[in-house]
Design an enzyme around this catalytic site. Structure first.
Site, mmCIF file in Angstrom:
data_model
loop_
_atom_site.group_PDB
_atom_site.id
_atom_site.type_symbol
_atom_site.label_atom_id
_atom_site.label_comp_id
_atom_site.label_asym_id
_atom_site.label_seq_id
_atom_site.Cartn_x
_atom_site.Cartn_y
_atom_site.Cartn_z
ATOM 1 C CB CYS A 75 3.067 0.818 12.894
ATOM 2 S SG CYS A 75 2.717 1.995 11.569
ATOM 3 C CG HIS A 107 4.464 0.894 3.291
ATOM 4 N ND1 HIS A 107 3.994 2.069 2.758
ATOM 5 C CD2 HIS A 107 3.605 0.571 4.292
ATOM 6 C CE1 HIS A 107 2.897 2.445 3.409
ATOM 7 N NE2 HIS A 107 2.628 1.544 4.342
ATOM 8 C CG HIS A 164 -0.678 5.444 3.520
ATOM 9 N ND1 HIS A 164 0.366 5.975 4.239
ATOM 10 C CD2 HIS A 164 -0.662 4.107 3.765
ATOM 11 C CE1 HIS A 164 0.958 5.008 4.913
ATOM 12 N NE2 HIS A 164 0.370 3.845 4.638
ATOM 13 C CG HIS A 192 3.389 3.872 8.409
ATOM 14 N ND1 HIS A 192 2.206 3.991 9.075
ATOM 15 C CD2 HIS A 192 3.111 3.193 7.269
ATOM 16 C CE1 HIS A 192 1.251 3.420 8.354
ATOM 17 N NE2 HIS A 192 1.774 2.932 7.254
ATOM 18 C CD GLU A 211 -0.816 0.032 3.841
ATOM 19 O OE1 GLU A 211 -1.844 -0.656 3.900
ATOM 20 O OE2 GLU A 211 -0.391 0.707 4.805
HETATM 21 MN MN MN Z 1 0.872 1.890 5.574
#
Ligand code: MN
Length: 147
Positions: A114, A100, A62, A66, A60
């Protein structure tokens, strides 16, 4: 408030382990425990994910960042078009719109902490064209195909 850690199974008192419905198209063998959910003046969530041996997280990207720290085991992480070996204690920052994926492909579970903003955009999976572009990199193709 203290939540006591149980090192036998990487769990914490009163923290449910959320098991995603299996969807092998996207991910396999992933659980999530939310350890902190944005209290006081910290607008962040702190989660612990665990990928069982042979499993993988969603590929994914975005806009939100993170911060990740490997908490248990070893495996591989795809960051952009680079595949990295990772083990307990390693950390990484995953910036905006970098693809990632975490894979527990070294014969044991891979757990990672995370940190994310509570207020964040939805994740997006690669389009057919983006996936083709990623797969042009031989190391990425081997990673994705489990070779
Ligand atoms: Mn992610």
């Amino acid at each position: 408030m203290i939540r006591v850690f149980d090192e036998k199974d990487f769990s914490w008192d009163d923290v449910p382990r959320l098991i995603y419905k299996e969807d092998k198209q996207l991910f396999q063998g992933v659980t999530r425990q939310v350890l902190f959910d944005g209290e006081g003046d910290i607008p962040c969530q702190f989660r612990y994910f665990e990928v069982e041996a042979g499993g993988y997280s969603t590929l994914e990207h975005h806009e939100h960042f993170h911060f990740v720290m490997i908490g248990r085991g070893k495996g591989q992480v795809l960051l952009g078009t680079t595949v990295h070996e990772v083990k307990q204690g390693d950390t990484m920052v995953i910036p905006s719109f970098m693809f990632h994926q975490f894979r527990a492909n070294r014969g044991e579970a891979l757990g990672f902490f995370c940190l994310v903003n509570k207020n964040r955009d939805k994740v997006a999976v690669p389009t057919k064209e983006e996936l083709e572009e990623l797969r042009r990199h031989e190391a990425v193709r081997q990673f994705l195909d489990g070779e």
